[in-house]
Design a protein around this motif. Structure first.
Motif, PDB file in Angstrom:
ATOM      1  N   UNK A 203      -3.200   8.961  -3.560  1.00  0.00           N
ATOM      2  CA  UNK A 203      -4.226   7.957  -3.282  1.00  0.00           C
ATOM      3  C   UNK A 203      -3.799   6.984  -2.174  1.00  0.00           C
ATOM      4  N   UNK A 204      -3.187   7.550  -1.145  1.00  0.00           N
ATOM      5  CA  UNK A 204      -2.798   6.754   0.013  1.00  0.00           C
ATOM      6  C   UNK A 204      -1.555   5.918  -0.167  1.00  0.00           C
ATOM      7  N   UNK A 205      -0.810   6.129  -1.272  1.00  0.00           N
ATOM      8  CA  UNK A 205       0.389   5.347  -1.536  1.00  0.00           C
ATOM      9  C   UNK A 205       1.583   6.267  -1.774  1.00  0.00           C
ATOM     10  N   UNK A 215      13.702  15.131  -7.748  1.00  0.00           N
ATOM     11  CA  UNK A 215      12.603  14.225  -7.415  1.00  0.00           C
ATOM     12  C   UNK A 215      12.965  12.789  -7.801  1.00  0.00           C
ATOM     13  N   UNK A 216      12.566  11.835  -6.953  1.00  0.00           N
ATOM     14  CA  UNK A 216      12.760  10.415  -7.236  1.00  0.00           C
ATOM     15  C   UNK A 216      11.412   9.720  -7.145  1.00  0.00           C
ATOM     16  N   UNK A 217      10.951   9.167  -8.244  1.00  0.00           N
ATOM     17  CA  UNK A 217       9.725   8.374  -8.229  1.00  0.00           C
ATOM     18  C   UNK A 217      10.027   7.009  -7.609  1.00  0.00           C
ATOM     19  N   UNK A 218       9.193   6.559  -6.696  1.00  0.00           N
ATOM     20  CA  UNK A 218       9.408   5.267  -6.038  1.00  0.00           C
ATOM     21  C   UNK A 218       8.130   4.803  -5.357  1.00  0.00           C
ATOM     22  N   UNK A 219       7.879   3.499  -5.316  1.00  0.00           N
ATOM     23  CA  UNK A 219       6.703   2.995  -4.598  1.00  0.00           C
ATOM     24  C   UNK A 219       6.989   2.606  -3.149  1.00  0.00           C
ATOM     25  N   UNK A 220       8.282   2.658  -2.736  1.00  0.00           N
ATOM     26  CA  UNK A 220       8.661   2.217  -1.388  1.00  0.00           C
ATOM     27  C   UNK A 220       9.667   3.183  -0.784  1.00  0.00           C
ATOM     28  N   UNK A 221       9.433   3.518   0.472  1.00  0.00           N
ATOM     29  CA  UNK A 221      10.366   4.365   1.217  1.00  0.00           C
ATOM     30  C   UNK A 221      10.572   3.756   2.593  1.00  0.00           C
ATOM     31  N   UNK A 222      11.827   3.645   3.008  1.00  0.00           N
ATOM     32  CA  UNK A 222      12.157   3.209   4.361  1.00  0.00           C
ATOM     33  C   UNK A 222      12.770   4.379   5.109  1.00  0.00           C
ATOM     34  N   UNK A 223      12.140   4.749   6.212  1.00  0.00           N
ATOM     35  CA  UNK A 223      12.679   5.788   7.084  1.00  0.00           C
ATOM     36  C   UNK A 223      13.573   5.115   8.115  1.00  0.00           C
ATOM     37  N   UNK A 224      14.887   5.211   7.905  1.00  0.00           N
ATOM     38  CA  UNK A 224      15.878   4.646   8.827  1.00  0.00           C
ATOM     39  C   UNK A 224      16.867   5.731   9.205  1.00  0.00           C
ATOM     40  N   UNK A 225      16.330   6.891   9.559  1.00  0.00           N
ATOM     41  CA  UNK A 225      17.161   8.070   9.796  1.00  0.00           C
ATOM     42  C   UNK A 225      17.611   8.214  11.245  1.00  0.00           C
ATOM     43  N   UNK A 346       0.535   3.437   2.276  1.00  0.00           N
ATOM     44  CA  UNK A 346       1.015   2.240   1.602  1.00  0.00           C
ATOM     45  C   UNK A 346       2.384   2.509   0.986  1.00  0.00           C
ATOM     46  N   UNK A 347       3.337   1.613   1.271  1.00  0.00           N
ATOM     47  CA  UNK A 347       4.679   1.767   0.718  1.00  0.00           C
ATOM     48  C   UNK A 347       5.635   2.530   1.616  1.00  0.00           C
ATOM     49  N   UNK A 348       5.143   3.011   2.769  1.00  0.00           N
ATOM     50  CA  UNK A 348       6.010   3.711   3.715  1.00  0.00           C
ATOM     51  C   UNK A 348       6.354   2.757   4.852  1.00  0.00           C
ATOM     52  N   UNK A 349       7.664   2.607   5.106  1.00  0.00           N
ATOM     53  CA  UNK A 349       8.154   1.720   6.162  1.00  0.00           C
ATOM     54  C   UNK A 349       9.055   2.521   7.093  1.00  0.00           C
ATOM     55  N   UNK A 350       9.135   2.082   8.352  1.00  0.00           N
ATOM     56  CA  UNK A 350       9.995   2.790   9.291  1.00  0.00           C
ATOM     57  C   UNK A 350      10.704   1.805  10.217  1.00  0.00           C
ATOM     58  N   UNK A 351      11.953   2.119  10.500  1.00  0.00           N
ATOM     59  CA  UNK A 351      12.819   1.311  11.358  1.00  0.00           C
ATOM     60  C   UNK A 351      13.563   2.299  12.247  1.00  0.00           C
ATOM     61  N   UNK A 352      13.049   2.508  13.461  1.00  0.00           N
ATOM     62  CA  UNK A 352      13.593   3.574  14.301  1.00  0.00           C
ATOM     63  C   UNK A 352      13.280   3.284  15.766  1.00  0.00           C
ATOM     64  N   UNK A 353      13.661   4.208  16.647  1.00  0.00           N
ATOM     65  CA  UNK A 353      13.376   4.068  18.070  1.00  0.00           C
ATOM     66  C   UNK A 353      14.245   3.053  18.781  1.00  0.00           C
ATOM     67  N   UNK A 354      15.484   2.874  18.317  1.00  0.00           N
ATOM     68  CA  UNK A 354      16.350   1.830  18.871  1.00  0.00           C
ATOM     69  C   UNK A 354      17.075   2.240  20.138  1.00  0.00           C
ATOM     70  N   UNK A 376       5.628  -6.921   1.357  1.00  0.00           N
ATOM     71  CA  UNK A 376       4.513  -6.149   1.873  1.00  0.00           C
ATOM     72  C   UNK A 376       3.859  -6.770   3.093  1.00  0.00           C
ATOM     73  N   UNK A 377       4.375  -7.911   3.542  1.00  0.00           N
ATOM     74  CA  UNK A 377       3.830  -8.619   4.703  1.00  0.00           C
ATOM     75  C   UNK A 377       4.833  -8.564   5.847  1.00  0.00           C
ATOM     76  N   UNK A 378       4.347  -8.231   7.033  1.00  0.00           N
ATOM     77  CA  UNK A 378       5.241  -8.106   8.184  1.00  0.00           C
ATOM     78  C   UNK A 378       5.758  -9.467   8.619  1.00  0.00           C
ATOM     79  N   UNK A 379       7.091  -9.673   8.683  1.00  0.00           N
ATOM     80  CA  UNK A 379       7.636 -10.924   9.217  1.00  0.00           C
ATOM     81  C   UNK A 379       7.205 -11.100  10.674  1.00  0.00           C
TER      82      UNK A 379
END
Length: 409
Positions: A203-205, A215-225, A346-354, A376-379
């Motif tokens: 459902x978009x999350x 498998x790991x159940x989680x509401x948040x994922x950060x892609x910092x690969x 929703x709940x997917x975050x990414x930190x890349x392209x450095x 959940x709010x962007x600084x």
């Protein structure tokens, strides 16, 4: 009599893979470990997993020349890098781990009137944001580094320079170990030799992460690969990012007596170098000119480095390179990173392209990504780095950090 164990004490503890976590961080590099550390230390989110396919520090974290600075070119970038630079002494105390930060200063050379003019603008931007940067004459550059040749003999004579006293070097491996130690002490689980194979969306999350160990159940994922972040986003969530992966090569000389008291860099020659505590001259080159995922080194760049260094610093003639290595840089079109969340999932975050700026920024980026994931709010400081800027053709001016290459270089 009991024998003392000869096994070194691990800085972080091993833990079984749990079926659920409050957050999962993909990538055990500097940005992933920093985000996990700040999730636990600043926001009390101790139920966090760091998933690393190989071992922590395997990628760009362990394949750089350890230079840190805050003399970027744009008003969007400078505050982030300044905060990251200011954090190193505090992190050393907070982690109770010697990160070997040495603010020896960074001298960036100009080889034309145009380059000097660009440095004036860059210096003004830095000073506006409270960053100590100043323009120097060729004679003042030589006073800082006596071995410099400021005559008209070099291929690209020195017209002046920009000195950035707060810049310097940090031991990159120590940062990996210190962050892992601090995160683990606060409850974060670090799972090495574990590959992420899927991200479940309901459902978009974000609902779960599939790994090679379950498998790991989680509401948040950060892609910092790091260099693999774009491929993961594409493969796992069909998110296309404007990132090219390019190889950067580096090398070190034999140990020498102290002669380079500051980090030195040159856009004209496209080299940067510093002298390590062991006396080696660690030097890096420009990125390879074609996208690839290899970490091989080439004779072309060894030759380039040798010629450039000895042209600027003639005393290095005859010095031997002892080893070379290469790392991968995830480069965006405007040489600025991508930091975003909750779009399109929703709940997917990414930190890349450095690109090759990731090490310098990891502490501040991790701090603000942890805040983003918790609230959940962007600084505000991260808002300019949303990937939507590319679709809107709002590229940052950080591309100026790449000085034009001459045809014969």
């Amino acid at each position: 009599m009991l024998k003392r164990s000869t096994q070194p004490k691990r800085l972080w503890r091993s833990a079984p893979l749990k079926p659920a976590y409050d957050a999962v961080v993909i990538g055990g590099g500097l940005h992933g470990l920093a985000a996990a550390y700040f999730l636990a230390s600043r926001h009390g989110m101790q139920d966090v997993a760091v998933i690393e396919k190989r071992y922590i520090g395997y990628g760009g974290a362990g394949r750089n020349t350890a230079i840190v600075r805050a003399n970027q070119r744009t008003s969007e970038n400078v505050p982030l890098y300044k905060e990251a630079l200011d954090m190193w002494p505090r992190l050393t105390r907070e982690l109770d781990f010697n990160l070997m930060f040495y603010n020896c200063g960074n001298l960036n050379l100009a080889h034309s009137e145009a380059a000097l003019k660009a440095m004036r603008l860059q210096t003004a931007t830095a000073q506006f944001h409270g960053v100590d940067s100043r323009l120097l004459t060729p004679a003042e550059c030589k006073a800082l580094i006596p071995a410099l040749d400021i005559t008209d003999r070099p291929k690209y004579p020195i017209f002046g320079g920009m000195f950035h006293p707060p810049g310097g070097i940090v031991r990159h491996d120590a940062v990996v170990w210190g962050l892992a130690k601090g995160a683990s002490a606060r409850g974060v689980h670090i799972h090495q030799d574990t590959a992420v194979t899927g991200i479940e969306v309901q459902r978009g999350k974000v609902a779960a992460v599939q790994t090679s160990r379950g498998r790991i159940a989680t509401p948040r994922v950060l892609n910092a690969a790091g260099a693999y972040a774009a491929a993961l986003a594409d493969h796992l969530l069909d998110i296309r990012l404007p990132i090219s992966v390019l190889t950067i090569q580096a090398m070190v000389t034999q140990p020498l007596k102290p002669l380079l008291d500051h980090v030195i860099s040159s856009g004209g020659y496209h080299i940067y170098a510093n002298q390590t505590l062991k006396g080696e001259i660690a030097t890096g080159a420009h990125m390879d000119r074609w996208p690839n995922y290899t970490t091989g080194t080439s004779a072309y760049y060894i030759k380039h480095q040798a010629e450039a260094l000895t042209d600027l610093l003639p005393c290095l003639q005859g010095v031997k390179f002892m080893r070379t290595w290469a790392g991968l840089a995830d480069m965006t079109p405007d040489m600025a990173p991508i930091m975003s969340g909750n779009d399109p999932v929703q709940g997917y975050y990414q930190d890349c392209g450095w690109g090759y700026f990731g090490f310098k920024s990891c502490a501040a980026a991790g701090k603000y990504m942890a805040q983003y994931m918790t609230t959940g709010t962007c600084p505000e400081i991260l808002a300019p780095f949303d990937p939507g800027r590319f679709a809107a053709h709002r590229l940052m001016g950080e591309t100026a950090a790449l000085v034009n290459y001459s045809a014969d270089n």
